[in-house]
Design an enzyme around this catalytic site. Sequence first.
Site, PDB file in Angstrom:
ATOM      1  N   LEU A  92     -10.812  -9.836  33.613  1.00 40.68           N
ATOM      2  CA  LEU A  92     -11.685  -8.769  33.728  1.00 40.68           C
ATOM      3  C   LEU A  92     -12.426  -8.302  32.345  1.00 40.68           C
ATOM      4  CD1 LEU A  92      -9.466  -6.946  36.490  1.00 40.68           C
ATOM      5  CD2 LEU A  92     -11.787  -7.977  36.885  1.00 40.68           C
ATOM      6  N   ASN A 119     -19.460  -2.293  39.710  1.00 44.54           N
ATOM      7  CA  ASN A 119     -17.936  -2.721  39.992  1.00 44.54           C
ATOM      8  C   ASN A 119     -17.045  -1.896  39.021  1.00 44.54           C
ATOM      9  OD1 ASN A 119     -15.645  -4.276  39.542  1.00 44.54           O
ATOM     10  ND2 ASN A 119     -16.349  -5.300  41.650  1.00 44.54           N
ATOM     11  N   ASN A 147     -13.115  -2.611  42.942  1.00 41.61           N
ATOM     12  CA  ASN A 147     -11.973  -3.723  43.139  1.00 41.61           C
ATOM     13  C   ASN A 147     -10.726  -3.381  43.622  1.00 41.61           C
ATOM     14  OD1 ASN A 147     -10.843  -6.268  42.928  1.00 41.61           O
ATOM     15  ND2 ASN A 147     -11.465  -6.308  40.833  1.00 41.61           N
ATOM     16  N   CYS A 150      -6.801  -5.425  41.831  1.00 40.65           N
ATOM     17  CA  CYS A 150      -6.108  -5.020  40.814  1.00 40.65           C
ATOM     18  C   CYS A 150      -4.656  -4.626  40.914  1.00 40.65           C
ATOM     19  CB  CYS A 150      -6.627  -4.201  39.756  1.00 40.65           C
ATOM     20  SG  CYS A 150      -8.179  -4.549  39.207  1.00 40.65           S
ATOM     21  N   GLY A 263     -18.217 -16.102  49.057  1.00 41.72           N
ATOM     22  CA  GLY A 263     -17.135 -17.057  49.149  1.00 41.72           C
ATOM     23  C   GLY A 263     -17.927 -18.426  49.473  1.00 41.72           C
TER      24      GLY A 263
END
Length: 323
Positions: A92, A119, A147, A150, A263
């Site tokens: 990150l 993000n 996100n 994490c 994906g």
Amino acid sequence: MRENNWKERGRVNASKRSKDPDMRVTVAGVEFASPVIAASGTFGYGVEFEDIVSLERIGGFVTKGLSREPMAGNPAPRIIETSAGMMNAIGLQNMGVRAFIAEKLPKLRKVKGAVIIANVFGFTIEDCLEVIQALNDAPGIAMYELNASCPNTSHGGMVFGTDPPQLWELVARCKAVARRPLMVKLSPNVTDIGLMARVAADGGADSVSLVNTFVSLAIDVETRLPRIANVTGGLSGPAIKPIAVRMVHEVSKNVTIPIVGMGGIVRAEDAVEFMMAGATAVQVGTASYADPRAVENIANALKRWCSSHEIVQVSSLTGTALL
């Protein structure tokens, strides 16, 4: 026997249909010119691609993950190729939210047609809240992608996105301060992705995006050492696509908020597959490493696919798989 009528939802008589299909989609009230969006971590801060990709021809892009303070990321090696994709443990790495607002965002606002999704991540809920609050006052951002993959360092390092109570608290508190729509990026490293999507929706998420990378391991058989310095990394690329499509379908049965699927998308048909499984839009990530213009190329190819299949509105594809 179920009637095979999905084509009729988005097609008209060839003599009546317009020359170009309508490629617009709406996610949480935000309109995108195309359902094809550049994924976080693979498109930099957007400005790096402005001379390569026509941003008005893609749906938009998600910035690199933004944290409260700058982060250097993990030591090398931190990215390797796999037989059907790649593994990464970038860590990150980013310039921090304040530097992004001061240095990158003013340039992005000048780029025609750029729909910017910021993000957001943090290792505590307070970290995430601070990033969102900083972005709230920054013009030019359409929505946030939170996100949830994490580790929560305040709770023993457990990943937010794998623990329902922690995920709900994270989403609820972030939604309470966010002045823009909140999309939650889900971790695939769970046993029930539908449950986690419901938790995010119950917490106030306006949309969910999935899937993030799968935890993976590669070993150098000559040295017997891990091939990535971080030991494990995130697997992405075509290898994960069938699993990601299945998860999108499962989520579509559990929530009514829009789904953004990702994906292993490398061609237009991949995007169509995700949309038929229940996605409103898609994100393209790993493909951009092999071809910096992959997002635009896939967006253009999707438009041609719709035209050749007499699909008048690309949004009509969502949820039409006969499952």
